[in-house]
Design a protein around this motif. Structure first.
Motif, PDB file in Angstrom:
ATOM      1  N   LEU A 225      -6.749 -13.650  26.534  1.00  0.00           N
ATOM      2  CA  LEU A 225      -8.297 -14.606  26.839  1.00  0.00           C
ATOM      3  C   LEU A 225      -7.998 -15.259  28.039  1.00  0.00           C
ATOM      4  N   ALA A 266      -9.877  -7.151  28.133  1.00  0.00           N
ATOM      5  CA  ALA A 266     -10.125  -8.302  27.468  1.00  0.00           C
ATOM      6  C   ALA A 266     -11.759  -8.076  26.662  1.00  0.00           C
ATOM      7  N   LEU A 290      -9.777 -12.747  18.255  1.00  0.00           N
ATOM      8  CA  LEU A 290      -9.912 -13.197  19.568  1.00  0.00           C
ATOM      9  C   LEU A 290     -11.362 -13.891  19.699  1.00  0.00           C
TER      10      LEU A 290
END
Ligand code: AMP
Length: 290
Positions: A225, A266, A290
């Motif tokens: 992240l 990501a 996430l």
């Protein structure tokens, strides 16, 4: 100081035959009640009981099933050794508010001549699907049977087995089974280890190492992240687990949260970081959003 005795709990009714299960559900249906199902393999802990509590928020009556399903264990896995604790399971379920324990015998589930297998493609691929051949077929088949036997309004499964949850959501959708499949958050020990019936296999030394699994997941998730390269982070995480005392890592992967498509960057939408690793002979799994 003496403690007051615990309030006695009424013993939980137990159904072993499908006829008994169906009779109880038919009676509830006649009263217009909603029915929830919580399938388990027993050796119950607070993680399982949280599913019962969630089911009770969504339904008026809750059936918990305990069935150690032989078809979801591989030939070298722990089917014979898997803990079986019916009477303490029944007590825990009664305290959690379940209304019926359904615990069929293997011969009732798979009578002579049984020949049908349910296969869910797509989400079953990779992760535990690759590492445990036949596992999700075993799970999908037994859960289909439990859903057909109970016909519940809602069935609750844990996010602890995240791939399994996605497999079962897909299964209900694809086979038009009119049930809401709900996922419940992972219940953890205070040191972060996800509760699991298999934690009982860990030696005291292994138990000390086990929280590294969740700690590493959290660190890898934070780094991804934070913009670090995904494959570098995953490689680092696997190294940390091996350095920390795990004997092998089956996988540490970033996947789309719903389709479970592998992600190498990501995520823009919701993603899940999933891990399976062995500590001595015990295989532990964990995952985080996430
Ligand atoms: P099992 O008895 O291991 O087959 O698990 C039965 C159900 O309980 C599955 O839906 C699991 O995902 C769920 N479960 C097991 N452990 C946990 C946990 N620590 N937190 C939440 N759900 C769990």
């Amino acid at each position: 100081m003496t403690h007051p005795p615990m309030a006695p709990t009424t013993p939980l009714p137990i159904a072993r035959e499908t006829g008994e299960l169906r009779a109880a559900i038919t009676a509830w249906r006649a009263e217009g009640l909603r029915v929830g199902l919580v399938p388990t393999m027993g050796a119950l802990h607070d993680g399982h009981l949280s599913l019962v509590r969630l089911a009770l928020e969504k339904a008026d009556r809750v059936v918990a099933s305990v069935f150690v399903n032989p078809t979801q264990f591989g030939p070298t896995e722990d089917f014979a050794a898997y803990p079986r604790e019916e009477s303490s399971d029944a007590t825990k379920l009664a305290r959690a508010g379940a209304n019926l324990l359904y615990t069929p015998a293997v011969e009732t589930m798979y009578p002579e001549g049984f020949s049908t297998t349910v296969t869910v493609d797509g989400v079953s691929r990779g992760l535990c699907g690759d590492r445990r051949p036949g596992h999700f077929q075993g799970v999908a088949t037994v859960v289909t049977k439990l859903l057909m036997r109970c016909l519940p309004d809602v069935a609750v499964f844990g996010e602890k087995d995240y791939q399994q949850l996605q497999v079962l959501k897909r299964l209900a959708l694809d086979l038009d089974i009119p049930v809401e499949v709900l996922g419940a958050p992972i219940v953890r020990e205070t040191d972060g280890l996800a509760m699991s019936s298999r934690n009982a296999y860990l030696s005291p030394e292994e138990r000390d190492v086990a929280p590294t699994l969740n700690r590493t997941l959290r660190r890898v998730a934070a780094d991804i992240l934070g913009g670090a390269d995904v494959s570098d982070c995953l490689e680092w995480g696997m190294g940390e687990l091996l350095k920390g005392g795990f004997s092998s890592v089956d996988y540490l992967e970033l996947r789309d949260a719903t389709t479970l498509t592998p992600l190498d960057e990501a995520p823009e939408g919701e993603a899940r970081l999933l891990v399976a690793a062995k500590l001595g002979k015990t295989r532990l799994i964990d995952n985080i959003a996430l």
